[in-house]
Design a protein around this motif. Structure first.
Motif, short mmCIF file in Angstrom:
data_model
loop_
_atom_site.label_atom_id
_atom_site.label_comp_id
_atom_site.label_asym_id
_atom_site.label_seq_id
_atom_site.Cartn_x
_atom_site.Cartn_y
_atom_site.Cartn_z
N TRP A 82 0.91 -1.26 0.06
CA TRP A 82 -0.12 -0.04 0.06
C TRP A 82 0.76 1.16 0.05
N LYS A 83 0.26 2.39 -0.76
CA LYS A 83 1.05 3.53 -0.63
C LYS A 83 0.55 4.18 0.90
N LEU A 84 1.11 5.05 1.51
CA LEU A 84 0.90 5.56 2.82
C LEU A 84 -0.48 6.11 2.64
N ASP A 85 -0.75 6.93 1.79
CA ASP A 85 -1.92 7.81 1.84
C ASP A 85 -3.14 6.98 1.46
N GLU A 86 -2.99 5.83 0.68
CA GLU A 86 -4.12 4.84 0.30
C GLU A 86 -4.37 4.01 1.48
#
Length: 91
Positions: free
Chosen positions: A3-7
């Motif tokens: 996962w990307k942090l924002d997501e």
């Protein structure tokens, strides 16, 4: 899953639900910043980590000093002798 942090922040419930199938890795600018795992896996890791801790000689001496304090015991340290022959110090 990665996962990307924002997501991951936006979909936290989904990330948490997904840990049942595999650890969820969270990245920030292609750098791993977190891993979310099942609680039992984390507990196993903590137990393993505790077993891996190796006491150093300094830790042993600190424990010995503490025992001496508790038992009101004084460790006598003999005076150093500087007249010993040290072969590896010769040139």
């Amino acid at each position: 899953m990665n996962w990307k942090l924002d997501e991951a922040q936006q979909k936290l419930p989904e990330v948490i639900d997904a840990i049942t199938s595999e650890p969820q890795l969270i990245f920030k600018q292609d750098k791993l910043v977190a891993a979310i795992v099942e609680p039992h896996l984390f507990q196993e890791f903590l137990a393993w980590h505790q077993q891996q801790k190796v006491s150093s000689v300094a830790d042993a001496f600190a424990e010995l000093r503490q025992l001496c304090v508790e038992e009101n015991y004084i460790l006598e340290t003999p005076a150093r002798c500087n007249d010993r022959h040290i072969p590896f110090a010769e040139e």
